[in-house]
Design a protein around this motif. Structure first.
Motif, PDB file in Angstrom:
ATOM      1  N   ALA A 295       0.862  -0.979  -0.190  1.00  0.00           N
ATOM      2  CA  ALA A 295       0.346   0.600  -0.252  1.00  0.00           C
ATOM      3  C   ALA A 295       0.752   1.098  -0.457  1.00  0.00           C
ATOM      4  N   VAL A 296       1.925   1.284   1.210  1.00  0.00           N
ATOM      5  CA  VAL A 296       2.727   1.970   0.928  1.00  0.00           C
ATOM      6  C   VAL A 296       4.155   2.223  -0.322  1.00  0.00           C
ATOM      7  N   PHE A 297       4.248   1.292  -1.003  1.00  0.00           N
ATOM      8  CA  PHE A 297       4.626   1.529  -2.351  1.00  0.00           C
ATOM      9  C   PHE A 297       3.762   1.616  -3.328  1.00  0.00           C
ATOM     10  N   THR A 298       2.425   2.007  -3.656  1.00  0.00           N
ATOM     11  CA  THR A 298       1.366   2.663  -4.495  1.00  0.00           C
ATOM     12  C   THR A 298       1.162   4.277  -4.493  1.00  0.00           C
ATOM     13  N   GLN A 299       1.140   4.555  -3.172  1.00  0.00           N
ATOM     14  CA  GLN A 299       0.974   5.977  -2.770  1.00  0.00           C
ATOM     15  C   GLN A 299       2.401   6.124  -3.087  1.00  0.00           C
ATOM     16  N   VAL A 300       3.424   5.963  -2.381  1.00  0.00           N
ATOM     17  CA  VAL A 300       4.461   6.722  -3.169  1.00  0.00           C
ATOM     18  C   VAL A 300       4.794   6.597  -4.854  1.00  0.00           C
ATOM     19  N   ALA A 301       4.507   5.440  -5.356  1.00  0.00           N
ATOM     20  CA  ALA A 301       4.274   5.645  -6.783  1.00  0.00           C
ATOM     21  C   ALA A 301       3.318   6.961  -6.953  1.00  0.00           C
ATOM     22  N   TYR A 302       2.034   7.035  -6.365  1.00  0.00           N
ATOM     23  CA  TYR A 302       0.893   8.057  -6.689  1.00  0.00           C
ATOM     24  C   TYR A 302       1.469   9.547  -6.627  1.00  0.00           C
ATOM     25  N   LYS A 489      -1.821   5.852   8.962  1.00  0.00           N
ATOM     26  CA  LYS A 489      -0.491   5.480   8.964  1.00  0.00           C
ATOM     27  C   LYS A 489       0.439   4.956   7.557  1.00  0.00           C
ATOM     28  N   VAL A 490      -0.613   4.803   6.414  1.00  0.00           N
ATOM     29  CA  VAL A 490      -0.099   3.858   5.178  1.00  0.00           C
ATOM     30  C   VAL A 490       0.155   5.554   4.508  1.00  0.00           C
ATOM     31  N   ARG A 491      -0.218   6.393   4.969  1.00  0.00           N
ATOM     32  CA  ARG A 491      -0.296   8.255   4.906  1.00  0.00           C
ATOM     33  C   ARG A 491       0.261   8.486   4.923  1.00  0.00           C
ATOM     34  N   ASN A 492       0.864   8.555   6.154  1.00  0.00           N
ATOM     35  CA  ASN A 492       2.311   9.379   7.299  1.00  0.00           C
ATOM     36  C   ASN A 492       3.334   8.168   6.235  1.00  0.00           C
ATOM     37  N   SER A 494       3.860   6.655   3.015  1.00  0.00           N
ATOM     38  CA  SER A 494       4.214   7.332   2.129  1.00  0.00           C
ATOM     39  C   SER A 494       4.781   8.221   1.630  1.00  0.00           C
ATOM     40  N   SER A 495       3.948   9.437   2.523  1.00  0.00           N
ATOM     41  CA  SER A 495       4.188  10.704   2.599  1.00  0.00           C
ATOM     42  C   SER A 495       5.870  11.090   2.568  1.00  0.00           C
ATOM     43  N   ILE A 496       6.347  10.078   3.437  1.00  0.00           N
ATOM     44  CA  ILE A 496       7.780  10.917   4.169  1.00  0.00           C
ATOM     45  C   ILE A 496       8.401  10.466   2.815  1.00  0.00           C
ATOM     46  N   LEU A 497       8.330   8.999   2.742  1.00  0.00           N
ATOM     47  CA  LEU A 497       9.229   8.296   1.620  1.00  0.00           C
ATOM     48  C   LEU A 497       9.145   9.086  -0.048  1.00  0.00           C
ATOM     49  N   ALA A 498       7.972   9.565  -0.370  1.00  0.00           N
ATOM     50  CA  ALA A 498       7.847  10.039  -1.612  1.00  0.00           C
ATOM     51  C   ALA A 498       8.405  11.933  -1.538  1.00  0.00           C
ATOM     52  N   MET A 499       8.358  12.796  -0.489  1.00  0.00           N
ATOM     53  CA  MET A 499       8.882  13.684  -0.181  1.00  0.00           C
ATOM     54  C   MET A 499      10.686  13.537   0.059  1.00  0.00           C
ATOM     55  N   THR A 500      11.181  12.325  -0.013  1.00  0.00           N
ATOM     56  CA  THR A 500      12.525  12.381   0.591  1.00  0.00           C
ATOM     57  C   THR A 500      13.135  11.796  -1.388  1.00  0.00           C
ATOM     58  N   ALA A 521      -5.712   5.072   0.342  1.00  0.00           N
ATOM     59  CA  ALA A 521      -4.708   3.953   1.247  1.00  0.00           C
ATOM     60  C   ALA A 521      -6.403   2.688   1.702  1.00  0.00           C
ATOM     61  N   ASP A 522      -7.316   3.511   1.814  1.00  0.00           N
ATOM     62  CA  ASP A 522      -8.852   3.433   2.301  1.00  0.00           C
ATOM     63  C   ASP A 522      -8.966   2.320   1.156  1.00  0.00           C
ATOM     64  N   GLU A 523      -9.514   3.074  -0.039  1.00  0.00           N
ATOM     65  CA  GLU A 523      -9.561   2.220  -1.529  1.00  0.00           C
ATOM     66  C   GLU A 523      -8.944   0.539  -1.551  1.00  0.00           C
ATOM     67  N   PHE A 524      -7.110   1.259  -1.864  1.00  0.00           N
ATOM     68  CA  PHE A 524      -6.420  -0.138  -1.873  1.00  0.00           C
ATOM     69  C   PHE A 524      -6.422  -1.238  -0.660  1.00  0.00           C
ATOM     70  N   LEU A 525      -6.530  -0.637   0.299  1.00  0.00           N
ATOM     71  CA  LEU A 525      -6.482  -1.688   0.978  1.00  0.00           C
ATOM     72  C   LEU A 525      -8.020  -2.473   1.233  1.00  0.00           C
ATOM     73  N   TYR A 526      -8.975  -1.466   0.603  1.00  0.00           N
ATOM     74  CA  TYR A 526     -10.708  -2.235   1.089  1.00  0.00           C
ATOM     75  C   TYR A 526     -10.919  -3.231  -0.453  1.00  0.00           C
TER      76      TYR A 526
END
Lengths: 702, 101
Positions: A295-302, A489-492, A494-500, A521-526
């Motif tokens: 989930a974090v991976f996809t969020q970072v990508a997006y 948690k996923v949002r946080n 992934s945001s940190i990773l993407a910003m880096t 993240a909500d939709e992804f996990l669902y």
């Protein structure tokens, strides 16, 4: 008239009789009651076989409910009418209990049923303490020490997934079915144990016969053997697809008639694991063990797709990000081993992608997202403390601790050979100097690689906001989600990773207020935990696609298996990492890299995509004359089977069975004697009868 | 066919044919020869061809016995060592058992 009436009355009578008497129920259906569930099956590697198998015609055992350890003790020491089939709740399905059952042998314990009564369960993980120990960087205790729970990666692991059982193990999830079993047990078995051997008992028959045996070498040899009568298959290698996508589209390999064999592109490789594993066929979501990282991976990508400017505006316009999600990592890193192998042979990307090969010197560094059990205890792992590792760590913490975003996280670091079992180990194994960074949390998952690593394990509640997940969110906008929810948690993270990564690519610190959208993240996990018929999968499919309402299977499986998860991931990465092409009409949007998606509003949009598959089949199966026991590559195969089934019935006592057989034999002998006597005295018995052919009339003389 | 109705030279010819056919690695033909001509060779009143038939029947019986011993020895050796021989045994096999070594 009277005749007609009579006839009508008779017909009516026949019909009425027929309706009540002629019930077309088969004897088989009267005898047996089917039980639905999932079975454990056999897998093989280069040296061993693991898992379970029934006997060829199905294993039969008398039901016995295990409530406490003493019940098991009774079965193992003084079973009155073996073989038995203990029904074990998860909290008693421990290594010591299972090993004792295994020792008792199939003569005493012929079937094991795992019943879904999980109220007393505290932990349930059948993976080893050190997952993939022999296929990582090295198998030393420095990387993972199975005997020291503080230094291994799955402290609750029982390792049962890697044991070979002589009986089938059947998991019954449906509580109605469990109830049926318990009722049958109480009614027929649970009294007067001394007379068990003398009366009919409620028994279960489980069919889960496995064709393969010994190890992968033997079963592959037998499968490939030409003389093999009937062409039966014994086993199939575990095989699936990795899914990858690039942040920016790449130039095609053949341009102006020139074939590019080497590029100067520089990639940051961001990776995670796509698959999960469990003991039972078709069950196991791997919510915490791999889905959170995914989930974090996809969020970072997006997020990177949304934040970054065009490639030409980067300080170094040759830089790009390669997102890869590896399949089959649970089974000795199948996906990443193959990826490394392909890259070494300049076979990545596959020929079908028609883009220039990516070599190891095109990879700037790798950022591997491992398991993220405990978000407050994330560590950045690297084999050696390079400047890059220190720099990335500093940047991560800069964003993690920044009051502007309020993530309030502190990312620790560990620069040693104590590396978590993630894909990066395949790269480091090839070259210890490969620049690989692994983001991994302290292991707290008590259900690692098990059927109970589910929605409850990550405490996920679908918010079902119906809000637009394609927009980035403001940092203060929680979208009505709780601050401690898994989505946040996923949002946080992934945001940190993407910003880096943003800072690494642009050379500038990220100062915006937009962060990852928790709704995504909500939709992804669902989608991955509850139903594939979900807004995110719909948006990333062709308009009005029919999707199933079950979550996609994430076990790697074999060739011809479902491969659902890689299919959905392919579309998802395609959708999230693509650029809209509003000027291209639907009719012209048919050939890759152009792809037509339904989009969030389901109106349909043409997008320029970058995603593709790469083959996740271990190099062991493509290298000629591979030494199976060498341990160089993953050798996992899955045995073939013809069916899984379980049913309960009343098993007659041994005395009853022997009596029936003896009566049959006696009747057979008597009938032979009788026929002999009759035949020898036929003249006496049939004295006056003419010969059979005498009855025929004589032919007429012409 | 009913052997008892055939003329004696025909019996001898048949017996000889079966005996030589058995050399083509066909022990069952020898076995059949023994069963078929046993009565003719040992229980019938003497006739000129009988001594020859007797000879073929005895030789066929010896051949059958030889094959029986060799085959049973091989089967015992093969079945007890099949798993230990590994790949070699698999390549020799026509039907490989499912689910076991």
């Amino acid at each position: 008239m009277e005749n007609r009436l009579n006839a009508a009355a008779i017909w009516l009578l026949i019909l009425l009789q027929g309706a009540f008497v002629a019930l077309g129920e088969r004897t088989r259906d009267k005898m047996y009651e089917p039980i639905g569930g999932a079975s454990c099956f056999r897998r093989l590697n280069g040296t061993h076989q693991t898992g379970c198998s029934s006997t060829y015609s199905g294993s039969v055992g008398v039901l016995h409910l295990i409530n406490v350890d003493a019940d098991l003790e009774f079965l193992l020491t003084s079973a009155p009418s073996p073989p038995y089939a203990p029904m074990i709740p998860p909290h008693l399905f421990t290594r010591s209990n299972l090993m004792r059952l295994k020792e008792a042998g199939p003569k005493n314990i012929s079937v094991v049923l795992l019943i879904n009564k999980a109220t007393q369960m505290k932990q349930f993980s059948h993976e080893l303490n050190c997952p993939n120990q022999y296929s990582g960087l090295n198998s030393s205790s420095e990387t993972c020490d199975a005997s020291n729970s503080a230094k291994n990666w799955n402290p609750w692991g029982t390792g049962l997934l890697h044991e070979d059982f002589p009986f089938p193990i059947y998991y019954i999830a449906d509580l109605d079915q469990v109830d049926k079993l318990e009722k049958c047990f109480h009614k027929f078995n649970n009294y007067n144990y001394e007379t068990h051997a003398l009366r009919s008992l409620c028994a279960v028959e489980v069919k889960a016969f496995m064709s393969a045996a010994v190890n992968t070498e033997v079963c592959m040899r037998r499968t490939n053997f030409i003389n093999n009568l009937g062409g039966s298959k014994y086993c199939d290698p575990l095989e699936g697809r990795n899914v990858y996508a690039t942040l920016y589209p790449r130039k095609p390999a053949v341009e102006n008639g020139l074939d590019t064999v080497h590029t100067n592109e520089k990639f940051i490789l961001v990776s995670c694991r796509l698959d999960t594993a469990s003991m039972f066929d078709g069950v196991g979501l791997g919510a915490m063990d791999s889905l959170l990282g995914f989930a974090v991976f996809t969020q970072v990508a997006y997020l990177l797709r949304q934040l970054l400017p065009a490639q030409s505006l980067l300080p170094d316009s040759l830089r790009n990000v390669l997102f890869v999600t590896f399949n089959g990592e649970s089974y000795d890193y199948i996906g990443s081993q193959r990826f490394v192998y392909d890259m070494e042979h300049l076979d990545f990307p596959p020929k079908s992608a028609q883009s220039p090969p990516i070599a190891f010197d095109n990879i700037e560094f790798m950022l591997d997202i491992g398991t993220l059990d405990d978000i407050a205890n994330i560590k950045l792992h690297a084999l050696t403390g390079t400047t890059r590792a220190k720099q990335i760590l500093e940047q991560l913490n800069n964003y993690a601790k920044s009051p502007r975003y309020g993530f309030n996280l502190d990312i620790q670091s560990e620069m040693s050979a104590h590396l978590p079992p993630t894909s990066a180990q395949s790269f480091l194994r090839r070259d210890r100097n490969f620049s690989a960074l692994i983001l991994n949390a302290r292991p707290t998952n008590k259900y690692y690689h098990s059927i109970y690593d589910d929605i409850d394990n990550v405490d996920f509640n679908y918010a079902n906001t119906s809000k637009d997940f394609t927009q980035l969110a403001e940092v203060n906008d929680f979208k009505n989600l709780r601050a401690d929810s898994v989505q946040m948690k996923v949002r946080n993270v992934s945001s940190i990773l993407a910003m880096t990564l943003y800072q690494t690519l642009t050379g500038k610190e990220y100062t915006g207020t937009k962060v990852a959208n928790p709704v995504l993240a909500d939709e992804f996990l669902y989608c991955f935990l509850q139903s594939a018929d979900c807004p995110l999968f719909k948006a990333s499919s062709y308009p009005s696609s029919q999707l199933t309402n079950l979550p996609p299977m994430r076990y790697i499986s074999v060739l011809g298996g479902s491969q659902e998860s890689s299919g959905y991931t392919y579309r998802l990465l395609g959708y999230l990492l693509s650029q809209p092409q509003p000027d291209i009409p639907k009719e012209n949007c048919t050939n890759l890299p152009l792809h037509f998606f339904a989009g969030f509003n389901n109106i349909g949009e043409c997008r320029l995509t970058t995603q593709n598959y790469s083959h996740a089949l271990s190099p062991a199966f493509i290298v000629d004359g591979y030494e199976w026991s060498s341990g160089q590559y993953s050798t996992w195969t899955e045995s073939t089977w013809s069916l899984f089934s379980a049913r309960i019935f009343l098993r007659p006592s041994n005395v009853h069975q022997i009596t029936t057989l003896s009566v049959g034999i006696v009747v057979l002998i008597i009938s032979f004697c009788l026929v002999y006597i009759i035949s020898s005295r036929s003249e006496v018995l049939f004295e006056d009868l003419p010969a059979s052919n005498a009855a025929l009339p004589l032919p007429t003389a012409c | 066919m009913d052997i008892s109705k055939a003329p004696n030279p025909r019996k001898l010819e048949l017996c000889r044919k079966y005996f030589f056919a058995g050399f083509a690695f066909l022990p069952f033909v020898w076995a059949i020869n023994v069963c078929w001509f046993f009565q003719e060779a040992f229980h019938k009143p003497p006739y000129p061809e009988q001594s020859q038939i007797k000879k073929f029947v005895i030789f066929s019986a010896v051949g059958t016995l030889f094959w029986l011993i060799v085959l049973s020895a091989w089967i015992v050796i093969f079945q007890t060592n099949r798993t230990a021989w590994g790949a070699t045994a698999d390549y020799m096999s026509f039907i490989i058992p499912l689910g076991s070594a």
